[in-house]
Design a protein around this motif. Structure first.
Motif, short mmCIF file in Angstrom:
data_model
loop_
_atom_site.label_atom_id
_atom_site.label_comp_id
_atom_site.label_asym_id
_atom_site.label_seq_id
_atom_site.Cartn_x
_atom_site.Cartn_y
_atom_site.Cartn_z
N ALA A 218 0.83 -1.20 0.00
CA ALA A 218 0.00 0.00 0.00
C ALA A 218 0.87 1.25 0.00
CB ALA A 218 -0.93 0.00 1.20
N TYR A 220 3.83 1.45 -1.27
CA TYR A 220 4.36 1.56 -2.63
C TYR A 220 3.37 2.29 -3.52
CZ TYR A 220 5.61 0.26 -7.36
OH TYR A 220 5.92 0.32 -8.69
N GLU A 221 2.09 1.92 -3.37
CA GLU A 221 1.07 2.57 -4.20
C GLU A 221 0.93 4.05 -3.85
OE1 GLU A 221 -2.54 0.28 -4.24
OE2 GLU A 221 -1.57 -1.29 -5.40
N VAL A 223 3.41 5.99 -2.79
CA VAL A 223 4.56 6.67 -3.38
C VAL A 223 4.38 6.79 -4.89
CG1 VAL A 223 7.04 6.47 -3.81
CG2 VAL A 223 6.13 5.95 -1.55
N ALA A 224 3.89 5.71 -5.52
CA ALA A 224 3.68 5.74 -6.97
C ALA A 224 2.65 6.80 -7.33
CB ALA A 224 3.22 4.37 -7.46
N GLY A 226 1.99 9.51 -5.67
CA GLY A 226 2.59 10.83 -5.52
C GLY A 226 3.58 11.13 -6.63
N ALA A 227 4.28 10.11 -7.12
CA ALA A 227 5.31 10.33 -8.14
C ALA A 227 4.69 10.67 -9.49
CB ALA A 227 6.19 9.09 -8.27
N ASN A 228 3.61 10.04 -9.85
CA ASN A 228 2.93 10.36 -11.11
C ASN A 228 1.54 9.72 -11.09
OD1 ASN A 228 1.96 10.67 -13.69
ND2 ASN A 228 3.78 9.88 -14.72
N ALA A 232 0.38 5.95 -12.39
CA ALA A 232 -0.06 5.00 -11.37
C ALA A 232 -1.45 4.48 -11.73
CB ALA A 232 -0.07 5.67 -10.00
N LEU B 360 7.41 6.94 -13.29
CA LEU B 360 7.37 7.66 -12.02
C LEU B 360 8.70 8.37 -11.84
CD1 LEU B 360 6.10 4.65 -9.88
CD2 LEU B 360 4.69 6.35 -11.04
N LYS B 362 9.75 10.59 -9.85
CA LYS B 362 10.23 10.88 -8.50
C LYS B 362 10.56 9.60 -7.73
CE LYS B 362 7.00 14.11 -7.72
NZ LYS B 362 6.08 14.83 -6.84
N LEU B 371 6.04 -1.44 -11.30
CA LEU B 371 4.73 -0.79 -11.33
C LEU B 371 3.72 -1.67 -12.07
CD1 LEU B 371 3.05 1.75 -10.71
CD2 LEU B 371 3.79 2.66 -12.90
#
Lengths: 343, 517
Positions: A218, A220-221, A223-224, A226-228, A232, B360, B362, B371
């Motif tokens: 969870a 990881y999801e 962070v993913a 937030g990253a894009n 995601a 991703l 970041k 992913l």
């Protein structure tokens, strides 16, 4: 195109801008302290070393650290998903109300039951308070910054209502409720000066947040997301759900900080128990640049400054606001160091 | 006189941060020639010409024009020296007319009344001289890509360009439009223009250029006259010595015709039936899309960019929900299935827009490589990620797919475009899949990497992988596909079998003509 190996960021490299920012901020404030006619070196000494000179100073620092670190997490956990929770204050207040309600309604329970229930009351109330902006975001795409800030104001009215309502303590001159049951008091780790067990809870939260964001699926999801968020979503992560979840978790942490204030410090609900923890929490989260590993260390540093500031005002008569300026300048210089490095 | 160069670039060097894009590159352009600048992605072709056009500043080296040393500081400055450039992606204002787009940003004679008749006359003269007929009063959004390209060329000519740089001008053109463009280029050099033609497609330079320079890894490789050289020399120049050309997919497959048809199985993997996707406007985004894709088959979707390719991919992945029709995977209706379950049940996806939809920036490279698979064993168990396994697998993928990065923990944002594409490809192939939906999978890759991707697709095809290859590169489709369907304005206008592949027929369908059944 040939890619050269980038120099790896070492711990030393990461720390340099922080140390520089603190030194520059202290120097800048030193100028003002000197202009106001106070002894600069003595002021520095008081600000930085009060926490470490006496057991009392150190325990004061730890007590400050507890709400600060929790408020900082209430900000950085949603930040990992790219969402800004500015509602830590409201979540703290509503959490405190929830905790106090449990403690007042069930005054006769033994500590073994009442302490967990009081804390849980705070967590659930705070999480619900976080769920409101989360749901508005999920359903109507309403900006969470706006809703979390506005709900802070609602919480001010709410605590005023509760503290002047049927649970009011008629003997108090300030909006305050009657105390919670004795069984709801957090046990003391050190009796004199008193240090309650909230510090253990805060450290457990720090460890849990760290494992959640870096080790769990969870997390990881989160962070993913937030990253894009777009990528995601394309790869099967329910991004909107992650947004809501992150704010609800933050609400729970914020609520816990309120419950600890009630069960560990005040033993009742008092209007104004939120102090300026939210703003300091935001500053901590931003200085740590959202890195959950760094949050406890930054929070401890800010707690040291806060305790030093009170001591400075007591002994040297220098206004505590000087230290707010230090904290703000540290943040500005840390952010500035990013810009400088990019050039 | 004919062989004295009018433009000389000598010893050009350009670095971005620490990476060297161009190293001691020289280039000469003669009067009245079409000079091809050939090379794979990342060879430095566009960088070199962007320096000539004043978009980048060179680190060192010199440029001389008509035997006079010059310094070009900006595109305006370049145009002042009669150097014009047409970029791969046009910068046009779609609601403006052709005429307005051409004069935009230039001095206008009747500034206050915006009466453009003086300008229109000038442009018409240019059109007659260079044989570039375009109706000046149509809004540009209504025109096909080939015509919009002509407008872009007219724009440069109107600004006085005598040296014209064309950056990958055939991207997004149908074969017919490409032929048209080549004819126009001939007329232009006959009318005293000199042209630099940037491309990564060997066949194009061979058919239109007088001289060809090959760049590789930011260095000069060779410059040859068209009639002095054979194909082999250019191929070697582009790909270097390491690549095994004989066994490569790109250079050997076309010759042996039907390869891989025997791997097509009877079972249907993906079945779309009457899929509709309505939009808010009047034109539907997808209309009546029906096709069957079998295991072991590669179905290509051709079409000019923006004709519904992305919607088609997203409907199959479940990112967008269709407004009608059926989508079946291995005879199971998957319409109600969310994206993560579709990925888990064996769909691999390489999205078109790698930065927006697939990456991703970041997060770490390891984060990126898992992913979509992050909930499944061996990457995760009991709600926790097994970072040891992830890092080990990531390190292997980095090695196999030749991803240039400092390691699995490197931040994604540090990677270059081609390497990001490699991450997407490594991810798609890292798990066994039944269906691969690949949208422009080789965009931004150099030739050996493209070849590697092709051979991976063909290997998996043997094992029964069904591939939906959506591509704007017609050569890629012709090379790999068993069948090609053409998408035009959200509709499939026809499907051709490999035996009936014909470039011009596909080109006609790409501009909306239906195939004769």
């Amino acid at each position: 195109m040939t890619i050269m190996a980038k120099s790896k960021p070492t711990i030393l490299n990461t720390l340099i801008p922080y140390v520089a920012a603190i030194l520059i901020a202290l120097a800048a404030v030193g100028v003002f302290i000197a202009l106001m006619g106070f002894d600069v070196l003595k002021a520095y000494y008081t600000i930085l070393f009060t926490s470490f000179r006496t057991p009392n100073g150190f325990i004061q620092t730890l007590l400050k650290f507890i709400p600060l670190v929790l408020q900082a997490y209430a900000f950085t956990v949603p930040l990992a998903a790219g969402k800004f929770n500015i509602g830590g204050e409201g979540q703290l207040i509503v959490g405190a109300i929830g905790a106090a309600a449990v403690g007042i309604l069930l005054p006769d329970l033994p500590p073994l039951l009442l302490i967990p229930l009081v804390l849980l009351g705070g967590i659930v109330a705070g999480a619900l308070w976080g769920f409101i902006p989360g749901w508005l975001l999920y359903k109507f795409n309403i900006n969470e910054i706006l809703t979390t800030v506005l709900l802070n104001f609602v919480s001010f009215a709410l605590i005023n209502y509760v503290a002047t309502g049927p649970w009011r303590d008629p003997a108090a001159g300030h909006p305050t409720t009657i105390p919670i049951g004795r069984g709801g008091y957090l046990p003391l780790l050190v009796d004199n000066p008193p240090l309650h067990a909230g510090i253990i809870i805060a450290l457990l939260v720090a460890v849990a947040v760290y494992f959640y964001t870096t080790r769990s699926t969870a997390g990881y999801e989160l962070v993913a997301t937030g990253a894009n968020p777009r990528a995601a979503g394309v790869f099967g992560i329910n991004v909107k759900y992650m947004f809501v979840l992150s704010i609800v978790i933050a609400g729970g942490i914020g609520g816990l900080s309120g419950a600890i204030e009630v069960s560990g410090v005040q033993h009742r609900l008092i209007e104004g128990l939120q102090h300026n923890f939210l703003v300091l929490g935001l500053i901590i989260g931003l200085i740590a640049k959202g890195n959950n590993m760094a949050v406890p260390f930054v929070a401890f540093f800010i707690a040291v400054l806060e305790v030093g500031a009170s001591a400075m005002q007591r002994t040297l008569m220098i206004p505590v606001e000087m230290v707010f300026i230090v904290e703000a300048l540290v943040l500005l210089f840390v952010l500035l160091s990013d810009v400088v490095r990019r050039k | 006189m004919a062989d004295t160069p009018i433009l000389v670039m000598k010893g050009i060097r350009k670095t971005f941060d620490k990476s060297v894009a161009l190293d001691d590159v020289s280039f000469e352009l003669n009067a009245r020639e079409i000079h091809g600048l050939l090379g794979g992605n990342g060879a430095g072709k566009t960088t070199l010409m962007n320096i000539l056009y004043g978009l980048y500043k060179k680190d060192s080296g010199e440029i001389s024009l008509h035997e006079k040393k010059i310094n070009i500081s900006s595109p305006r400055d370049a145009l002042h020296k009669h150097i014009g450039m047409v970029h791969q992606h046009f910068l046009q204002i779609t609601s403006f007319t052709v005429l307005e787009n051409i004069v935009l940003g230039t001095e206008i004679h009747n500034k206050y009344s915006m009466d453009l008749s003086v300008e229109a006359t000038k442009i018409q003269a240019l059109q007659n001289r260079f044989n570039l007929a375009v109706d000046l009063n149509i809004s540009i959004g209504d025109l096909p890509m080939g015509t919009r390209q002509k407008v872009e060329i007219l724009k440069a000519l109107y600004r006085g360009a005598e040296i014209l740089i064309l950056d990958e001008p055939t991207t997004n053109l149908t074969p017919q439009e490409v032929d048209d463009l080549f004819k126009s280029l001939r007329v232009m050099v006959d009318q005293d223009l000199s042209i630099v033609f940037i491309t990564h497609k060997l066949r194009e330079v061979l058919s239109v250029c007088d001289r060809i320079s090959v760049l590789r890894n930011g260095r000069n490789v060779v410059t040859l006259k068209r009639d002095e050289a054979n194909e082999e020399a250019f191929v070697r120049g582009m790909v270097g010595d390491e690549m095994d050309i004989q066994n490569s997919v790109i250079f050997s497959r076309g010759k042996s015709g039907q390869i891989g048809a025997e791997h097509i199985r009877a079972e249907v993997c993906l079945h779309l039936d009457q899929v509709q996707l309505a939009s808010q406007g009047s034109v539907p985004r997808l209309k009546d899309i029906s096709f069957k894709l079998r295991h072991g088959e590669i179905l290509g979707i051709a079409g000019v960019a923006g004709n519904g390719q992305r919607d088609l991919a997203e409907v199959i992945l479940g990112i967008t929900l269709p407004t009608g029709g059926k989508v079946e995977l291995d005879a199971k209706d998957i319409l109600a299935m969310p994206t993560n379950q579709r990925l888990e049940s064996g769909i691999a996806y390489i999205p078109e827009d790698r930065l927006l939809d697939g990456f991703l920036p970041k997060a770490s490279v390891a984060h990126n490589l898992i992913l979509g698979f992050h909930r499944k064993a061996p990457y995760s168990s009991g709600g926790f990620i097994n970072w040891n396994t992830v890092h080990r697998t990531a390190a292997e993928l980095i090695k196999t797919y030749n991803i240039k990065t400092s390691g699995p923990s490197d931040v994604g944002g540090n990677l270059s475009g081609g390497n990001i594409q490699r991450v997407l490809i490594a991810r798609a192939f890292s798990k066994p899949a039944n269906l691969l939906v690949a949208h422009n999978p080789t965009r931004g890759l150099d030739i050996p990497s493209m070849d590697f991707v092709y051979s991976r697709i063909l290997e998996e095809k043997k094992k029964g992988l069904a591939t939906l290859l959506i591509s704007e590169d017609l050569d890629e489709l012709l090379l790999l596909c068993d069948r090609i369907a053409v998408l035009y304005r959200g509709e499939l206008v026809g499907t051709l079998d490999r035996s009936k592949f014909e470039k011009y027929e596909i080109g006609r369908m790409m501009s909306g003509y239906r195939a004769e059944e």
